[in-house]
Design a protein around this motif. Structure first.
Motif, PDB file in Angstrom:
ATOM      1  N   SER A 239      -9.805  -0.911   2.312  1.00  0.00           N
ATOM      2  CA  SER A 239      -9.892  -0.822   0.850  1.00  0.00           C
ATOM      3  C   SER A 239      -8.987  -1.857   0.186  1.00  0.00           C
ATOM      4  O   SER A 239      -9.234  -2.265  -0.955  1.00  0.00           O
ATOM      5  N   VAL A 240      -7.936  -2.272   0.889  1.00  0.00           N
ATOM      6  CA  VAL A 240      -7.093  -3.354   0.373  1.00  0.00           C
ATOM      7  C   VAL A 240      -7.836  -4.678   0.527  1.00  0.00           C
ATOM      8  O   VAL A 240      -7.863  -5.509  -0.386  1.00  0.00           O
ATOM      9  N   THR A 241      -8.481  -4.850   1.673  1.00  0.00           N
ATOM     10  CA  THR A 241      -9.231  -6.081   1.927  1.00  0.00           C
ATOM     11  C   THR A 241     -10.365  -6.267   0.931  1.00  0.00           C
ATOM     12  O   THR A 241     -10.585  -7.376   0.423  1.00  0.00           O
ATOM     13  N   ASN A 242     -11.108  -5.186   0.643  1.00  0.00           N
ATOM     14  CA  ASN A 242     -12.255  -5.334  -0.266  1.00  0.00           C
ATOM     15  C   ASN A 242     -11.908  -5.024  -1.721  1.00  0.00           C
ATOM     16  O   ASN A 242     -12.788  -4.926  -2.575  1.00  0.00           O
ATOM     17  N   HIS A 243     -10.606  -4.840  -1.983  1.00  0.00           N
ATOM     18  CA  HIS A 243     -10.083  -4.723  -3.349  1.00  0.00           C
ATOM     19  C   HIS A 243     -10.546  -3.461  -4.081  1.00  0.00           C
ATOM     20  O   HIS A 243     -10.686  -3.460  -5.304  1.00  0.00           O
ATOM     21  N   THR A 244     -10.772  -2.370  -3.332  1.00  0.00           N
ATOM     22  CA  THR A 244     -11.129  -1.097  -3.965  1.00  0.00           C
ATOM     23  C   THR A 244      -9.974  -0.095  -3.926  1.00  0.00           C
ATOM     24  O   THR A 244     -10.120   1.031  -4.395  1.00  0.00           O
ATOM     25  N   PHE A 245      -8.840  -0.494  -3.372  1.00  0.00           N
ATOM     26  CA  PHE A 245      -7.703   0.407  -3.202  1.00  0.00           C
ATOM     27  C   PHE A 245      -7.262   1.030  -4.528  1.00  0.00           C
ATOM     28  O   PHE A 245      -7.011   2.237  -4.616  1.00  0.00           O
ATOM     29  N   GLY A 246      -7.181   0.231  -5.568  1.00  0.00           N
ATOM     30  CA  GLY A 246      -6.728   0.729  -6.868  1.00  0.00           C
ATOM     31  C   GLY A 246      -7.639   1.802  -7.430  1.00  0.00           C
ATOM     32  O   GLY A 246      -7.168   2.804  -7.991  1.00  0.00           O
ATOM     33  N   ASP A 247      -8.945   1.624  -7.284  1.00  0.00           N
ATOM     34  CA  ASP A 247      -9.900   2.615  -7.787  1.00  0.00           C
ATOM     35  C   ASP A 247      -9.753   3.941  -7.049  1.00  0.00           C
ATOM     36  O   ASP A 247      -9.829   5.018  -7.655  1.00  0.00           O
ATOM     37  N   ILE A 248      -9.550   3.864  -5.739  1.00  0.00           N
ATOM     38  CA  ILE A 248      -9.389   5.087  -4.945  1.00  0.00           C
ATOM     39  C   ILE A 248      -8.130   5.836  -5.376  1.00  0.00           C
ATOM     40  O   ILE A 248      -8.154   7.052  -5.600  1.00  0.00           O
ATOM     41  N   MET A 249      -7.031   5.123  -5.509  1.00  0.00           N
ATOM     42  CA  MET A 249      -5.775   5.759  -5.894  1.00  0.00           C
ATOM     43  C   MET A 249      -5.861   6.377  -7.287  1.00  0.00           C
ATOM     44  O   MET A 249      -5.202   7.381  -7.578  1.00  0.00           O
ATOM     45  N   HIS A 250      -6.682   5.804  -8.134  1.00  0.00           N
ATOM     46  CA  HIS A 250      -6.844   6.337  -9.491  1.00  0.00           C
ATOM     47  C   HIS A 250      -7.381   7.765  -9.465  1.00  0.00           C
ATOM     48  O   HIS A 250      -6.996   8.599 -10.300  1.00  0.00           O
ATOM     49  N   TRP A 251      -8.277   8.068  -8.511  1.00  0.00           N
ATOM     50  CA  TRP A 251      -8.921   9.378  -8.474  1.00  0.00           C
ATOM     51  C   TRP A 251      -8.219  10.378  -7.555  1.00  0.00           C
ATOM     52  O   TRP A 251      -8.544  11.564  -7.566  1.00  0.00           O
ATOM     53  N   ALA A 252      -7.262   9.929  -6.766  1.00  0.00           N
ATOM     54  CA  ALA A 252      -6.514  10.856  -5.904  1.00  0.00           C
ATOM     55  C   ALA A 252      -5.562  11.681  -6.765  1.00  0.00           C
ATOM     56  O   ALA A 252      -4.890  11.149  -7.652  1.00  0.00           O
TER      57      ALA A 252
END
Length: 241
Positions: free
Chosen positions: A163-176
Motif C-alpha cells: 500500500s506504500v508502494t502503490n500510494h494507497t496507504f493514506g486512504d487505508i489509514m483514514h478509515w481505520a
C-alpha cells in the motif's frame, strides 16, 4: 507521498551494485546492504522502468526516488532501494513474524486485513470476524470501496506494505478506527520508526541475511512465502517511547 518523501530524506547517494526485478520480488544491492520489496506489476502492459538495463548507473538516492513514481514497477524498485538502507540486525528487532503478532493482538476480535495473505486460510477461525480487502478480489474478498463501511469496525488492521508502494496507504489509514491496532506487513515493509508518526503500531517485515541464496530464488520466480535468505522481524511502537 509525504511519508515516502520523509523516508527519502536520509537515503545516501552511494553506488548501486545490482538491481533485480523478479516476477514476485525486487532486490537492490549496494556496497553496504541489500533491500527487498514485492514486485507490483498490475499496471499498463509493456510499461518499462526508466533507464532499465542501466539502473546500476543511478546512485541509491536516485533509485529510491522511483518510489514516488506512478509506474508500479518503478515504485517497486524505489521501495527495495529504500529498504537496502535497513540494518540486517538491530537491538530493537523482535524475532517474530506478522502472523504471530496478528494472532496475539486479534484472536477473538474483528480483523480487517488489506491484502489476501496465504496464512489467512489456516488462522481465520481464530477471529470473531475477518474482513479481507483486495485491489483484485478473490472469491469472498471485499473491495477498496468497502473501506468506509467495514474497516472502522476492525479491532486489528493489518495492512500490506505494498500500500506504500502503490500510494494507497493514506486512504487505508483514514478509515481505520483510532482505537484499532494497526500493523504493516510483508517484504516491502520499511522497518523505520517513522511509520509510528503515521499511526502504525507495529511493522512486520524482512531483512536480507544471505543475498546470494535470495538472489537466485528471486531470479527463478520463487514466491515470497517460500523465500530463504531473509529473516522475518518486527518493530513495535511500544519499544520507541
Amino acid at each position: 507521498m509525504k511519508l515516502i518523501k520523509k523516508l527519502l530524506q536520509n537515503i545516501p547517494r552511494e553506488n548501486v551494485r545490482e538491481v533485480i526485478v523478479g516476477v514476485f520480488s525486487t532486490l537492490v544491492r549496494t556496497d553496504s546492504g541489500c533491500g527487498i520489496a514485492s514486485t507490483l506489476r498490475y499496471d499498463r502492459p509493456h510499461q518499462r522502468i526508466v533507464n532499465s538495463g542501466e539502473l546500476e548507473q543511478m546512485n541509491l538516492r536516485e533509485l529510491a526516488e522511483l518510489a514516488l513514481s506512478e509506474n508500479l514497477l518503478e515504485a517497486s524498485v524505489g521501495m527495495a532501494a529504500i529498504n537496502s538502507t535497513l540494518p540486517s540486525d538491530a537491538p530493537y528487532y523482535r524475532e517474530m513474524n506478522g502472523t504471530e503478532l496478528i494472532l496475539e493482538k486479534g484472536a477473538g476480535k474483528t480483523l480487517g486485513i488489506i491484502g489476501h495473505f496465504p496464512f489467512l486460510e489456516r488462522v481465520s477461525d481464530q477471529f470473531e470476524k475477518v474482513y479481507v480487502f483486495e485491489k483484485f478480489p478473490q472469491h469472498g474478498d471485499l473491495r477498496e470501496e468497502d473501506f468506509p463501511a467495514l474497516l472502522p469496525q476492525a479491532d486489528v488492521v493489518a495492512i500490506t506494505a505494498t500500500s506504500v508502494t502503490n500510494h494507497t496507504f493514506g486512504d487505508i489509514m483514514h478509515w481505520a478506527a483510532p482505537h484499532s491496532y494497526k500493523l504493516l506487513l510483508g517484504p516491502s515493509t520499511t522497518l523505520s520508526p517513522l511509520f509510528f508518526e503515521w499511526g502504525i503500531d507495529a511493522l512486520a517485515g524482512s531483512v536480507v541475511v544471505d543475498y546470494e541464496k535470495l538472489r537466485k530464488q528471486v531470479i527463478q520466480a520463487t514466491p515470497t512465502r517460500y523465500l530463504s535468505g531473509i529473516r522475518q522481524v518486527c518493530l513495535l511502537r511500544k519499544d520507541f517511547p
